[in-house]
Write a protein that holds these residues in place. Structure first.
Motif, PDB file in Angstrom:
ATOM      1  N   SER A 166       0.830  -1.205   0.000  1.00 19.95           N
ATOM      2  CA  SER A 166       0.000   0.000   0.000  1.00 19.95           C
ATOM      3  C   SER A 166       0.867   1.258   0.000  1.00 19.95           C
ATOM      4  O   SER A 166       0.550   2.234  -0.686  1.00 19.95           O
ATOM      5  CB  SER A 166      -0.926  -0.007   1.212  1.00 19.95           C
ATOM      6  N   ASN A 167       1.947   1.226   0.764  1.00 25.97           N
ATOM      7  CA  ASN A 167       2.866   2.372   0.767  1.00 25.97           C
ATOM      8  C   ASN A 167       3.443   2.610  -0.619  1.00 25.97           C
ATOM      9  O   ASN A 167       3.500   3.743  -1.098  1.00 25.97           O
ATOM     10  CB  ASN A 167       4.008   2.145   1.762  1.00 25.97           C
ATOM     11  N   ILE A 168       3.866   1.528  -1.284  1.00 26.76           N
ATOM     12  CA  ILE A 168       4.453   1.654  -2.616  1.00 26.76           C
ATOM     13  C   ILE A 168       3.408   2.154  -3.614  1.00 26.76           C
ATOM     14  O   ILE A 168       3.694   3.013  -4.445  1.00 26.76           O
ATOM     15  CB  ILE A 168       5.065   0.306  -3.058  1.00 26.76           C
ATOM     16  N   ALA A 169       2.187   1.640  -3.504  1.00 23.92           N
ATOM     17  CA  ALA A 169       1.125   2.048  -4.431  1.00 23.92           C
ATOM     18  C   ALA A 169       0.757   3.520  -4.263  1.00 23.92           C
ATOM     19  O   ALA A 169       0.311   4.158  -5.216  1.00 23.92           O
ATOM     20  CB  ALA A 169      -0.112   1.178  -4.220  1.00 23.92           C
ATOM     21  N   ASN A 170       0.943   4.055  -3.068  1.00 21.16           N
ATOM     22  CA  ASN A 170       0.585   5.451  -2.799  1.00 21.16           C
ATOM     23  C   ASN A 170       1.793   6.384  -2.790  1.00 21.16           C
ATOM     24  O   ASN A 170       1.747   7.451  -2.190  1.00 21.16           O
ATOM     25  CB  ASN A 170      -0.156   5.541  -1.461  1.00 21.16           C
ATOM     26  N   ALA A 171       2.841   6.001  -3.479  1.00 17.74           N
ATOM     27  CA  ALA A 171       4.063   6.808  -3.494  1.00 17.74           C
ATOM     28  C   ALA A 171       3.853   8.195  -4.083  1.00 17.74           C
ATOM     29  O   ALA A 171       4.562   9.136  -3.735  1.00 17.74           O
ATOM     30  CB  ALA A 171       5.163   6.086  -4.265  1.00 17.74           C
ATOM     31  N   ASP A 172       2.877   8.352  -4.964  1.00 22.13           N
ATOM     32  CA  ASP A 172       2.619   9.646  -5.598  1.00 22.13           C
ATOM     33  C   ASP A 172       1.370  10.334  -5.072  1.00 22.13           C
ATOM     34  O   ASP A 172       0.943  11.344  -5.625  1.00 22.13           O
ATOM     35  CB  ASP A 172       2.491   9.464  -7.122  1.00 22.13           C
ATOM     36  N   THR A 173       0.784   9.808  -4.007  1.00 27.29           N
ATOM     37  CA  THR A 173      -0.423  10.398  -3.436  1.00 27.29           C
ATOM     38  C   THR A 173      -0.043  11.544  -2.497  1.00 27.29           C
ATOM     39  O   THR A 173       0.699  11.333  -1.544  1.00 27.29           O
ATOM     40  CB  THR A 173      -1.225   9.333  -2.650  1.00 27.29           C
ATOM     41  N   PRO A 174      -0.536  12.740  -2.742  1.00 31.87           N
ATOM     42  CA  PRO A 174      -0.203  13.872  -1.860  1.00 31.87           C
ATOM     43  C   PRO A 174      -0.665  13.618  -0.424  1.00 31.87           C
ATOM     44  O   PRO A 174      -1.733  13.059  -0.191  1.00 31.87           O
ATOM     45  CB  PRO A 174      -0.970  15.042  -2.477  1.00 31.87           C
ATOM     46  N   ASN A 175       0.156  14.007   0.515  1.00 36.30           N
ATOM     47  CA  ASN A 175      -0.098  13.902   1.961  1.00 36.30           C
ATOM     48  C   ASN A 175      -0.270  12.480   2.475  1.00 36.30           C
ATOM     49  O   ASN A 175      -0.764  12.287   3.578  1.00 36.30           O
ATOM     50  CB  ASN A 175      -1.311  14.749   2.366  1.00 36.30           C
ATOM     51  N   TYR A 176       0.122  11.470   1.697  1.00 33.88           N
ATOM     52  CA  TYR A 176       0.054  10.084   2.181  1.00 33.88           C
ATOM     53  C   TYR A 176       1.222   9.851   3.132  1.00 33.88           C
ATOM     54  O   TYR A 176       2.358  10.229   2.863  1.00 33.88           O
ATOM     55  CB  TYR A 176       0.123   9.083   1.017  1.00 33.88           C
ATOM     56  N   ASN A 179       4.013  13.823   1.108  1.00 32.84           N
ATOM     57  CA  ASN A 179       4.093  12.365   1.067  1.00 32.84           C
ATOM     58  C   ASN A 179       5.383  11.914   1.756  1.00 32.84           C
ATOM     59  O   ASN A 179       6.444  12.486   1.528  1.00 32.84           O
ATOM     60  CB  ASN A 179       4.077  11.908  -0.396  1.00 32.84           C
ATOM     61  N   THR A 180       5.295  10.883   2.609  1.00 33.64           N
ATOM     62  CA  THR A 180       6.477  10.419   3.344  1.00 33.64           C
ATOM     63  C   THR A 180       7.000   9.084   2.851  1.00 33.64           C
ATOM     64  O   THR A 180       7.835   8.461   3.503  1.00 33.64           O
ATOM     65  CB  THR A 180       6.163  10.297   4.847  1.00 33.64           C
ATOM     66  N   VAL A 181       6.541   8.606   1.687  1.00 39.87           N
ATOM     67  CA  VAL A 181       6.990   7.327   1.150  1.00 39.87           C
ATOM     68  C   VAL A 181       8.370   7.504   0.526  1.00 39.87           C
ATOM     69  O   VAL A 181       8.557   8.309  -0.375  1.00 39.87           O
ATOM     70  CB  VAL A 181       5.995   6.771   0.102  1.00 39.87           C
ATOM     71  N   ASN A 182       9.333   6.748   1.011  1.00 38.13           N
ATOM     72  CA  ASN A 182      10.671   6.693   0.427  1.00 38.13           C
ATOM     73  C   ASN A 182      10.760   5.347  -0.286  1.00 38.13           C
ATOM     74  O   ASN A 182      10.799   4.301   0.351  1.00 38.13           O
ATOM     75  CB  ASN A 182      11.727   6.812   1.519  1.00 38.13           C
ATOM     76  N   MET A 183      10.777   5.365  -1.607  1.00 38.68           N
ATOM     77  CA  MET A 183      10.707   4.126  -2.377  1.00 38.68           C
ATOM     78  C   MET A 183      11.861   3.179  -2.083  1.00 38.68           C
ATOM     79  O   MET A 183      11.672   1.961  -2.088  1.00 38.68           O
ATOM     80  CB  MET A 183      10.637   4.441  -3.876  1.00 38.68           C
ATOM     81  N   ASP A 184      13.057   3.679  -1.819  1.00 32.82           N
ATOM     82  CA  ASP A 184      14.177   2.798  -1.505  1.00 32.82           C
ATOM     83  C   ASP A 184      13.932   2.037  -0.205  1.00 32.82           C
ATOM     84  O   ASP A 184      14.163   0.835  -0.119  1.00 32.82           O
ATOM     85  CB  ASP A 184      15.479   3.601  -1.407  1.00 32.82           C
ATOM     86  N   VAL A 185      13.442   2.735   0.806  1.00 32.42           N
ATOM     87  CA  VAL A 185      13.140   2.106   2.091  1.00 32.42           C
ATOM     88  C   VAL A 185      12.014   1.100   1.932  1.00 32.42           C
ATOM     89  O   VAL A 185      12.076  -0.019   2.469  1.00 32.42           O
ATOM     90  CB  VAL A 185      12.777   3.181   3.146  1.00 32.42           C
ATOM     91  N   GLU A 186      10.980   1.470   1.187  1.00 35.30           N
ATOM     92  CA  GLU A 186       9.820   0.588   1.013  1.00 35.30           C
ATOM     93  C   GLU A 186      10.190  -0.671   0.243  1.00 35.30           C
ATOM     94  O   GLU A 186       9.777  -1.771   0.607  1.00 35.30           O
ATOM     95  CB  GLU A 186       8.679   1.328   0.306  1.00 35.30           C
ATOM     96  N   ARG A 187      10.977  -0.518  -0.823  1.00 36.45           N
ATOM     97  CA  ARG A 187      11.399  -1.697  -1.595  1.00 36.45           C
ATOM     98  C   ARG A 187      12.264  -2.628  -0.758  1.00 36.45           C
ATOM     99  O   ARG A 187      12.122  -3.844  -0.833  1.00 36.45           O
ATOM    100  CB  ARG A 187      12.160  -1.265  -2.851  1.00 36.45           C
ATOM    101  N   ALA A 188      13.165  -2.063   0.024  1.00 35.23           N
ATOM    102  CA  ALA A 188      14.017  -2.894   0.879  1.00 35.23           C
ATOM    103  C   ALA A 188      13.191  -3.629   1.932  1.00 35.23           C
ATOM    104  O   ALA A 188      13.405  -4.828   2.175  1.00 35.23           O
ATOM    105  CB  ALA A 188      15.083  -2.029   1.546  1.00 35.23           C
TER     106      ALA A 188
END
Length: 134
Positions: free
Chosen positions: A28-38, A95-104
């Protein structure tokens, strides 16, 4: 015999359920990587597992005195252990999703899930061998 088997596998089943719910949350975090204020979320695996096996060390669920009280909006059974991930780098859109952290985290959780499945399979194979005597 069934209850002995259930008792032997209860810890692994609980860990597997927690890993599956964490995997959904990371996806869900990865899917919402471009969602504002997620705000990226994660589960404190160690505390949730301890709480699930009876060593409650974290927050307890609230109890209601009326059926009209609102329930938690969190759909996980381990909702008390869900938190927001620390923001490493601020985005302009909040948005606070960091794709590198989420993928790891996703890859690590996948490896743990596969290891749990392998462990359960070997445990069941060992029990089957013991029962059949071969």
């Amino acid at each position: 015999m069934k209850t002995q088997l259930d008792n032997a596998l209860q810890f692994q089943q609980t860990a597997l359920n927690l890993q599956a719910q964490r995997q959904q949350m990371l996806a869900s975090n990865i899917a919402n990587a471009d969602t504002p204020n997620y705000k990226a979320r994660d589960i404190d695996f160690r505390s949730a597992l301890k709480g699930a096996i009876g060593e409650r060390s974290g927050p307890l669920a609230l109890s209601g005195t009326s059926e009209r009280h609102l329930t938690s909006s969190d759909s996980t059974a381990f909702g008390a252990y869900v938190g927001y991930r620390r923001d490493f780098q601020s985005n302009v859109d909040g948005n606070t999703v960091n794709m590198d952290v989420e993928r790891a985290a996703f890859a690590e959780n996948s490896a743990h899930y596969e290891a749990s499945i392998s462990f359960i399979n070997s445990l069941l194979r060992g029990m089957q061998t013991a029962i059949s005597g071969q």
